[in-house]
Enzyme design. Structure first.
Site, PDB file in Angstrom:
ATOM      1  N   ALA A 186       3.152  12.297 -26.753  1.00 39.19           N
ATOM      2  CA  ALA A 186       3.469  10.910 -26.303  1.00 39.19           C
ATOM      3  C   ALA A 186       2.692   9.782 -27.282  1.00 39.19           C
ATOM      4  O   ALA A 186       2.966   8.724 -27.523  1.00 39.19           O
ATOM      5  CB  ALA A 186       2.445  10.467 -25.128  1.00 39.19           C
ATOM      6  N   CYS A 187       1.798  10.340 -28.293  1.00 45.25           N
ATOM      7  CA  CYS A 187       1.073   9.334 -28.912  1.00 45.25           C
ATOM      8  C   CYS A 187       1.170   9.414 -30.641  1.00 45.25           C
ATOM      9  O   CYS A 187       1.120  10.691 -31.286  1.00 45.25           O
ATOM     10  CB  CYS A 187      -0.481   9.371 -28.650  1.00 45.25           C
ATOM     11  SG  CYS A 187      -0.778   9.364 -27.080  1.00 45.25           S
TER      12      CYS A 187
ATOM     13  N   ASN B 166      -2.822   4.697 -30.292  1.00 44.64           N
ATOM     14  CA  ASN B 166      -1.706   4.683 -29.479  1.00 44.64           C
ATOM     15  C   ASN B 166      -1.510   3.434 -28.634  1.00 44.64           C
ATOM     16  O   ASN B 166      -2.455   2.320 -28.697  1.00 44.64           O
ATOM     17  CB  ASN B 166      -1.612   5.733 -28.748  1.00 44.64           C
ATOM     18  CG  ASN B 166      -2.588   5.843 -27.756  1.00 44.64           C
ATOM     19  OD1 ASN B 166      -3.698   5.347 -27.378  1.00 44.64           O
ATOM     20  ND2 ASN B 166      -2.000   6.263 -26.397  1.00 44.64           N
TER      21      ASN B 166
ATOM     22  N   CYS C  11      -1.718   2.581 -25.618  1.00 46.68           N
ATOM     23  CA  CYS C  11      -2.786   2.241 -24.668  1.00 46.68           C
ATOM     24  C   CYS C  11      -4.215   2.285 -25.040  1.00 46.68           C
ATOM     25  O   CYS C  11      -5.105   1.930 -24.309  1.00 46.68           O
ATOM     26  CB  CYS C  11      -2.604   2.947 -23.445  1.00 46.68           C
ATOM     27  SG  CYS C  11      -1.161   2.540 -22.518  1.00 46.68           S
ATOM     28  N   GLY C  12      -4.327   2.505 -26.245  1.00 48.69           N
ATOM     29  CA  GLY C  12      -5.848   2.283 -26.857  1.00 48.69           C
ATOM     30  C   GLY C  12      -6.787   3.471 -26.640  1.00 48.69           C
ATOM     31  O   GLY C  12      -7.627   3.622 -27.368  1.00 48.69           O
ATOM     32  N   GLU C  13      -6.208   4.609 -26.088  1.00 50.27           N
ATOM     33  CA  GLU C  13      -7.123   5.748 -25.711  1.00 50.27           C
ATOM     34  C   GLU C  13      -7.160   6.627 -26.934  1.00 50.27           C
ATOM     35  O   GLU C  13      -7.823   7.618 -26.861  1.00 50.27           O
ATOM     36  CB  GLU C  13      -6.939   6.404 -24.407  1.00 50.27           C
ATOM     37  CG  GLU C  13      -5.681   7.241 -24.377  1.00 50.27           C
ATOM     38  CD  GLU C  13      -4.394   6.397 -24.031  1.00 50.27           C
ATOM     39  OE1 GLU C  13      -3.286   7.048 -23.743  1.00 50.27           O
ATOM     40  OE2 GLU C  13      -4.439   5.058 -24.083  1.00 50.27           O
TER      41      GLU C  13
ATOM     42  N   PRO D 242      -4.113   6.648 -19.200  1.00 52.60           N
ATOM     43  CA  PRO D 242      -4.172   5.774 -17.772  1.00 52.60           C
ATOM     44  C   PRO D 242      -3.525   6.440 -16.778  1.00 52.60           C
ATOM     45  O   PRO D 242      -3.550   6.050 -15.477  1.00 52.60           O
ATOM     46  CB  PRO D 242      -3.277   4.763 -18.417  1.00 52.60           C
ATOM     47  CG  PRO D 242      -2.770   5.043 -19.704  1.00 52.60           C
ATOM     48  CD  PRO D 242      -3.451   5.945 -20.365  1.00 52.60           C
TER      49      PRO D 242
END
Length: 625
Positions: free
Chosen positions: A89-90, A271, A273-275, A418
C-alpha cells in the site's frame, strides 16, 4: 465463513475487493476472497523450503482473517492470487532537482497508482521559485508548480481500476518556498489528490522556543537565502490548518532518530496518511490486528493476541516475497530492508468492552500495554523467521547489528494505519480512533450510503431498558450521547465520540501508541468548530513533547461543505435496514443525519464535496459522480 459479515462489510467487499467479471458481476464470495488470499500468501513458504507443507500455514492465515482477528492492507486483499499481484500500500519515491528526475518519478508514480499503491514524496530538493536555471538561462517555477503537475496526473489514473491514487507531499520547513507550500491548498480546487506535511526540524523547534529567527536554505546551493522568524512560519501553519486542515506536520528529525537503517540514507517522506516513513524506493506492507476480537469475558486474551501477532508477521513477511513489485528499484530496496507494519484496529471498541473511557488514564495505560506486547512479540516473530530465512539484507547497516539482536528479518515491524475500509469489513472501530458517532450515516464508494448504530451501545442500552425510538432519535441528531438527559452517566463516559474528547486526550493516545511503534501513528486530532488557533498551536507543541512523529488536525466545519456533518435536523425512519447480520430493521439514521468526523472509506479522514467529486481530506481518496 465462521463469522457472518455485516451488510456494510458485504457492500464494501462487493464494490471493491471481490472478483468481478467484465460486466461488473461479482464472481467471488467473502470466504472465497479470504481463501484466495490465504492460499496465495502461504505459498511463499516454499521459497525458503521446497519441502514445506503450506496447508497448515494457509489454515492459520485463513483462520485469523475469517475470524477478523487480523486483516492485511487493501491491495493485498484485492490483488493476492490475481493477475495484478501488487500487494503493498505504501511507497515513497525520490524527487531530485532536475527535470529528468521529476518526470521519471512522475512516470513511476502513475505505475504505482495503477497497481493500487499510494505514494509519498519530498519536494525539498527542488530549487525554489525564481531561482536560476543554468541550462536555459531562465528561472525555476519551484516545488509547488510540480506538485500541481503530479496532481493532474493522479487525477487521470485509477488505482487498479478501483480507486484514484493518493499522494503525500512533504516540504522541509527550511525550504525557501515554505510559505507558498503552506497555503497551496487554501485554494480548494487544487491539489485534491495530495495531503501536505511540513517537515519540522529540531532547529526550527529550538528557534520557536527561543522566539528567534531560523535560516531558509536553497537546496541547490546549500546556502542561506534569508532568515525568518520561526514564530511567523509556525503561525502561518496554524492559520492554514485552522482554516482547511492542511498542512499537517511531521517531525522529520524525530522520525530519523528512529531510522533503522541510517547508513542507507535519511528518511524524507511518508506514505499518504503519514504513518509510514520510508526511504526513497522503499515500500511497506501493512496489516492490522482487531483488538476488539482480543477481548474475551471482559479481559484481553494475551495468548490469542501473541499467536495472532506471530501469524501476522509470518503473513506480512510472505507478502514481501509474493508481491509483484511495479518497479525493479522498489523491489530491490524493499527486499533489502523488508519493512512490515503491523498495527491495530478496534481500539475504541476494545476499551468499551473493558469498560474503560477513551479519554482516561486507563485508556493510555491500555494503549501502552497492548502495543508493548505487539511490539515485543512482533520482534520475537521476526527473529524466529530470521533464524530460518536469514536477516534482512541491510541488517549489517542497521541499528540491529549488535549482540542483543543477532537475528531480525524485518527492519521495522509495527505501524498504526487508519484502517478505514478494513474496519468496515471487520465491523469494528477504525484504527486507534475513538467513535466518531454512536449513530451515523456513512457515505462510501460510488455515492452509496450505509447506515449504522453502534452495536455495543445498542447492547448496553437494551440491557438498561433505554433502547427506545425516542432515545435513538435524540442521539441521532448529533451522534453524541453527551447532551441527552435520558442516558446514564456511565454510558456517556464510556461511549465518547471524537468531538467529545479534548485534543490533549487525543494526543495522549497517539503518544502512547507511538512509544511502542517503529514507524508512525495515523491519528486525527479533532477540534470543534469554535476551536481557536491557539488551541491548535497548543496541540502541535504537545504532540512534539509527547514524541509523536507527526500530527494531523481537523477543525469541524473548516471546509465549505462537508459530506458528513452534525447538528442537522433528524428525520426518523424505521424502514432503514440494519447493517448487522440478519437484515433486521434497526432504528438508525436517515439521509439527513450526518456526523461530525469525516469518514473516508479508506482512512476515515474528512471528506469534502467539490465539482461533483467527493474528496478525502485525510488520504486523497476521491470519487466523482
Amino acid at each position: 465463513m465462521k463469522k457472518s459479515i455485516s451488510q456494510n462489510a458485504k457492500a464494501v467487499l462487493e464494490k471493491r475487493y471481490l472478483k468481478q467479471d467484465s460486466s461488473g458481476k461479482v464472481m467471488e464470495t467473502p470466504e472465497g476472497l479470504f481463501r484466495r488470499v490465504a492460499a496465495n500468501i502461504a505459498k511463499a513458504d516454499k521459497i525458503f523450503d521446497q519441502g514445506a507443507k503450506t496447508d497448515e500455514t494457509e489454515q492459520d492465515f485463513l483462520k485469523m482473517m475469517t475470524n477478523f482477528w487480523f486483516l492485511p492492507n487493501s491491495p493485498t486483499l484485492m490483488n493476492a492470487g490475481r493477475n495484478l499481484g501488487q500487494l503493498a500500500a505504501c511507497f515513497v519515491l525520490p524527487i531530485e532537482d532536475s527535470m529528468e528526475s521529476i518526470f521519471e518519478t512522475l512516470k513511476h508514480t502513475a505505475v504505482i497508482h495503477k497497481s493500487g499503491g499510494g505514494t509519498g514524496f519530498s519536494f525539498s530538493s527542488i530549487r525554489p521559485a525564481n531561482d536560476t536555471v543554468m541550462s536555459t538561462a531562465g528561472v525555476s517555477s519551484g516545488p509547488v508548480s510540480f506538485m500541481n503537475v503530479y496532481d493532474v496526473s493522479t487525477e487521470t489514473v485509477k488505482q487498479g481500476g478501483r480507486r484514484r491514487g493518493a499522494n503525500m507531499a512533504v516540504l522541509r520547513v527550511d525550504h525557501p518556498d515554505i510559505e507558498a507550500f503552506i497555503k497551496s491548498k487554501n485554494n480548494r480546487l487544487k491539489l485534491n489528490n495530495f495531503n501536505l506535511s511540513v517537515g519540522i526540524t529540531d532547529k526550527f523547534i529550538n528557534a520557536l522556543k527561543k522566539n528567534t529567527d531560523y535560516k531558509l536554505i536553497n537546496p541547490r546551493t546549500g546556502e542561506k537565502t534569508k532568515t525568518i522568524p520561526a514564530k511567523k512560519i509556525f503561525q502561518k501553519i496554524i492559520d492554514s490548518a485552522w482554516q482547511t486542515g492542511e498542512p499537517g506536520i511531521i517531525f522529520i528529525d524525530e522520525i530519523n532518530r528512529y531510522n533503522p537503517t541510517p547508513q542507507l540514507g535519511k528518511i524524507e517522506a511518508t506514505n499518504p496518511c503519514g504513518e509510514q516513513p520510508l526511504l526513497p524506493y522503499e515500500s511497506c506492507t501493512l496489516g492490522s490486528i482487531n483488538l476488539s476480537k482480543m477481548v474475551i469475558k471482559n479481559s484481553i486474551n494475551i495468548n490469542r493476541l501473541k499467536k495472532t501477532v506471530h501469524n501476522a508477521v509470518h503473513f506480512l513477511d510472505n507478502v514481501i516475497e509474493i508481491n509483484k513489485y511495479p518497479i525493479l528499484s522498489i523491489e530491490k530496496k524493499s527486499k533489502a530492508t523488508r519493512k512490515i507494519g503491523l498495527g491495530v484496529m478496534g481500539f475504541a471498541d476494545m476499551l468499551i468492552k473493558l469498560k474503560i473511557p477513551y479519554d482516561s488514564p486507563g485508556a493510555v495505560a491500555q494503549a501502552e500495554g497492548v502495543m508493548s506486547i505487539i511490539s515485543k512479540e512482533s520482534k520475537n516473530a521476526s527473529a524466529e523467521l530470521a533464524k530460518k530465512r536469514g536477516n534482512f539484507p541491510a541488517y549489517n547497516k542497521s541499528i540491529y547489528n549488535n549482540p542483543q539482536t543477532p537475528f531480525m528479518r524485518n527492519a521495522t515491524t509495527t505501524t498504526i494505519a487508519p484502517t478505514g475500509t478494513l474496519s468496515i469489513i471487520a465491523d469494528t472501530s477504525s484504527g486507534i480512533e475513538p467513535l466518531f458517532a454512536v449513530a451515523f450515516k456513512r457515505h462510501v464508494l460510488d455515492n452509496e450510503t450505509l447506515y449504522e448504530i453502534h452495536t455495543l451501545f445498542a447492547r448496553e442500552a437494551k440491557k438498561k431498558g433505554i433502547y427506545t425510538n425516542k432515545i435513538i432519535k435524540e442521539i441521532s441528531k448529533t451522534g453524541s450521547l453527551q447532551s441527552s438527559d435520558h442516558i446514564p452517566d456511565n454510558l456517556k463516559k464510556l461511549f465518547v465520540t471524537s468531538h467529545d474528547i479534548s485534543a490533549r486526550d487525543h494526543i495522549n493516545i497517539q503518544g502512547a501508541f507511538q512509544k511502542f511503534t517503529d514507524n508512525a501513528v495515523s491519528k486525527t486530532i479533532n477540534f470543534p468548530s469554535a476551536a481557536s488557533k491557539n488551541d491548535i498551536k497548543k496541540a502541535y507543541i504537545y504532540a512534539f513533547e509527547k514524541k509523536c512523529k507527526g500530527i494531523t488536525v481537523y477543525r469541524y466545519g473548516s471546509r465549505e461543505k462537508q459530506v458528513l456533518e452534525i447538528n442537522k435536523t433528524a428525520v426518523y425512519d424505521d424502514r432503514i435496514k440494519s447493517n448487522r447480520p440478519g437484515g433486521k430493521v434497526s432504528h438508525t439514521l436517515t439521509e439527513q443525519i450526518k456526523t461530525g468526523n469525516a469518514i473516508c472509506p479508506e482512512c476515515c479522514g474528512p471528506l469534502i464535496h467539490e465539482k461533483g467529486c467527493t474528496i478525502c481530506h485525510g488520504c486523497g481518496w476521491s470519487k466523482c459522480s
